[in-house]
Design a protein around this motif. Structure first.
Motif, mmCIF file in Angstrom:
data_model
loop_
_atom_site.group_PDB
_atom_site.id
_atom_site.type_symbol
_atom_site.label_atom_id
_atom_site.label_comp_id
_atom_site.label_asym_id
_atom_site.label_seq_id
_atom_site.Cartn_x
_atom_site.Cartn_y
_atom_site.Cartn_z
ATOM 1 N N GLU A 263 -6.143 -1.775 0.216
ATOM 2 C CA GLU A 263 -6.823 -1.253 1.399
ATOM 3 C C GLU A 263 -7.996 -2.143 1.815
ATOM 4 O O GLU A 263 -8.255 -2.310 3.007
ATOM 5 C CB GLU A 263 -7.280 0.181 1.149
ATOM 6 C CG GLU A 263 -6.114 1.154 1.114
ATOM 7 C CD GLU A 263 -6.503 2.569 0.753
ATOM 8 O OE1 GLU A 263 -7.585 2.769 0.157
ATOM 9 O OE2 GLU A 263 -5.716 3.477 1.058
ATOM 10 N N ASN A 264 -8.680 -2.736 0.836
ATOM 11 C CA ASN A 264 -9.766 -3.677 1.158
ATOM 12 C C ASN A 264 -9.229 -4.911 1.874
ATOM 13 O O ASN A 264 -9.836 -5.395 2.831
ATOM 14 C CB ASN A 264 -10.525 -4.089 -0.100
ATOM 15 C CG ASN A 264 -11.428 -3.005 -0.616
ATOM 16 O OD1 ASN A 264 -11.813 -2.095 0.110
ATOM 17 N ND2 ASN A 264 -11.776 -3.071 -1.894
ATOM 18 N N LYS A 265 -8.095 -5.428 1.416
ATOM 19 C CA LYS A 265 -7.489 -6.596 2.067
ATOM 20 C C LYS A 265 -7.075 -6.258 3.499
ATOM 21 O O LYS A 265 -7.285 -7.039 4.418
ATOM 22 C CB LYS A 265 -6.259 -7.085 1.286
ATOM 23 C CG LYS A 265 -6.549 -7.609 -0.081
ATOM 24 C CD LYS A 265 -7.106 -8.986 -0.029
ATOM 25 C CE LYS A 265 -7.236 -9.505 -1.453
ATOM 26 N NZ LYS A 265 -7.913 -10.770 -1.509
ATOM 27 N N HIS B 54 -4.740 3.522 -8.639
ATOM 28 C CA HIS B 54 -5.832 3.747 -7.692
ATOM 29 C C HIS B 54 -6.653 2.464 -7.486
ATOM 30 O O HIS B 54 -7.085 2.175 -6.363
ATOM 31 C CB HIS B 54 -6.730 4.898 -8.152
ATOM 32 C CG HIS B 54 -6.189 6.248 -7.824
ATOM 33 N ND1 HIS B 54 -6.081 6.718 -6.541
ATOM 34 C CD2 HIS B 54 -5.710 7.229 -8.619
ATOM 35 C CE1 HIS B 54 -5.566 7.931 -6.550
ATOM 36 N NE2 HIS B 54 -5.322 8.268 -7.811
ATOM 37 N N ASN B 55 -6.856 1.702 -8.552
ATOM 38 C CA ASN B 55 -7.578 0.428 -8.432
ATOM 39 C C ASN B 55 -6.806 -0.561 -7.556
ATOM 40 O O ASN B 55 -7.386 -1.243 -6.708
ATOM 41 C CB ASN B 55 -7.841 -0.187 -9.804
ATOM 42 C CG ASN B 55 -8.915 0.547 -10.569
ATOM 43 O OD1 ASN B 55 -9.752 1.228 -9.981
ATOM 44 N ND2 ASN B 55 -8.893 0.425 -11.877
ATOM 45 N N ARG B 56 -5.499 -0.623 -7.768
ATOM 46 C CA ARG B 56 -4.676 -1.532 -6.967
ATOM 47 C C ARG B 56 -4.635 -1.077 -5.507
ATOM 48 O O ARG B 56 -4.656 -1.907 -4.600
ATOM 49 C CB ARG B 56 -3.267 -1.607 -7.539
ATOM 50 C CG ARG B 56 -3.232 -2.314 -8.874
ATOM 51 C CD ARG B 56 -1.858 -2.337 -9.451
ATOM 52 N NE ARG B 56 -1.873 -2.953 -10.773
ATOM 53 C CZ ARG B 56 -0.880 -2.886 -11.620
ATOM 54 N NH1 ARG B 56 0.220 -2.235 -11.303
ATOM 55 N NH2 ARG B 56 -0.977 -3.474 -12.796
ATOM 56 N N LEU B 57 -4.571 0.234 -5.290
ATOM 57 C CA LEU B 57 -4.572 0.769 -3.936
ATOM 58 C C LEU B 57 -5.872 0.411 -3.224
ATOM 59 O O LEU B 57 -5.872 0.004 -2.055
ATOM 60 C CB LEU B 57 -4.379 2.282 -3.959
ATOM 61 C CG LEU B 57 -4.426 2.999 -2.614
ATOM 62 C CD1 LEU B 57 -3.307 2.518 -1.702
ATOM 63 C CD2 LEU B 57 -4.353 4.499 -2.816
ATOM 64 N N SER B 58 -6.971 0.533 -3.927
ATOM 65 C CA SER B 58 -8.270 0.178 -3.354
ATOM 66 C C SER B 58 -8.293 -1.296 -2.943
ATOM 67 O O SER B 58 -8.787 -1.652 -1.870
ATOM 68 C CB SER B 58 -9.379 0.468 -4.358
ATOM 69 O OG SER B 58 -10.614 0.036 -3.872
ATOM 70 N N GLY B 59 -7.749 -2.161 -3.787
ATOM 71 C CA GLY B 59 -7.691 -3.590 -3.466
ATOM 72 C C GLY B 59 -6.836 -3.868 -2.240
ATOM 73 O O GLY B 59 -7.218 -4.660 -1.369
ATOM 74 N N GLU C 102 -5.060 5.606 -12.948
ATOM 75 C CA GLU C 102 -6.284 4.825 -12.745
ATOM 76 C C GLU C 102 -5.964 3.412 -12.272
ATOM 77 O O GLU C 102 -6.582 2.895 -11.342
ATOM 78 C CB GLU C 102 -7.115 4.793 -14.019
ATOM 79 C CG GLU C 102 -8.447 4.099 -13.840
ATOM 80 C CD GLU C 102 -9.298 4.108 -15.101
ATOM 81 O OE1 GLU C 102 -10.320 3.417 -15.079
ATOM 82 O OE2 GLU C 102 -8.942 4.783 -16.072
ATOM 83 N N LYS C 103 -4.974 2.787 -12.909
ATOM 84 C CA LYS C 103 -4.587 1.434 -12.505
ATOM 85 C C LYS C 103 -4.057 1.416 -11.077
ATOM 86 O O LYS C 103 -4.381 0.527 -10.297
ATOM 87 C CB LYS C 103 -3.525 0.878 -13.458
ATOM 88 C CG LYS C 103 -4.052 0.512 -14.825
ATOM 89 C CD LYS C 103 -3.033 -0.246 -15.640
ATOM 90 C CE LYS C 103 -1.918 0.684 -16.052
ATOM 91 N NZ LYS C 103 -0.942 0.056 -16.970
ATOM 92 N N ARG D 62 0.826 -1.211 0.000
ATOM 93 C CA ARG D 62 0.000 0.000 0.000
ATOM 94 C C ARG D 62 0.861 1.261 0.000
ATOM 95 O O ARG D 62 0.618 2.196 -0.769
ATOM 96 C CB ARG D 62 -0.910 0.004 1.222
ATOM 97 C CG ARG D 62 -1.853 1.214 1.220
ATOM 98 C CD ARG D 62 -2.354 1.587 2.568
ATOM 99 N NE ARG D 62 -1.261 1.787 3.495
ATOM 100 C CZ ARG D 62 -1.382 1.693 4.799
ATOM 101 N NH1 ARG D 62 -2.533 1.397 5.337
ATOM 102 N NH2 ARG D 62 -0.350 1.884 5.587
#
Length: 86
Positions: free
Chosen positions: A46-48, A39-44, A36-37, A16
């Motif tokens: 943070e969800n984990k 931010h998507n990976r960061l979201s994943g 964009e990519k 992260r």
């Protein structure tokens, strides 16, 4: 979706933090497609981390149900059985 192991939490934090650094770099350099990519990976990531934290919180909130004493256990007698039958 795979469930993360609690032992992997430090690695997820490292991922992260690295993604945050890469986002800053992409914004500075103007790499809009890369942003964009990232931010998507960061979201994943943070969800984990949120899943791991939620699971750890659930494990710390144990409920003691107790063991009933023999005096608390209802006992049926033959009078009760014959009273139930018509």
């Amino acid at each position: 979706m795979m469930r993360p192991e609690h032992a992997q939490r430090p690695r997820l934090v490292e991922i992260r933090d690295n993604l945050l650094d890469r986002i800053v770099e992409a914004e500075r350099e103007g790499w809009l497609g890369e942003l964009e990519k990232l931010h998507n990976r960061l979201s994943g990531a943070e969800n984990k981390l949120a899943q791991l934290d939620a699971e750890a919180a659930r494990r710390t909130h144990l409920v003691y149900l107790g063991m009933p004493a023999f005096s608390q256990i209802p006992v049926r007698t033959t009078d009760d059985i014959t009273a139930d039958t018509p």
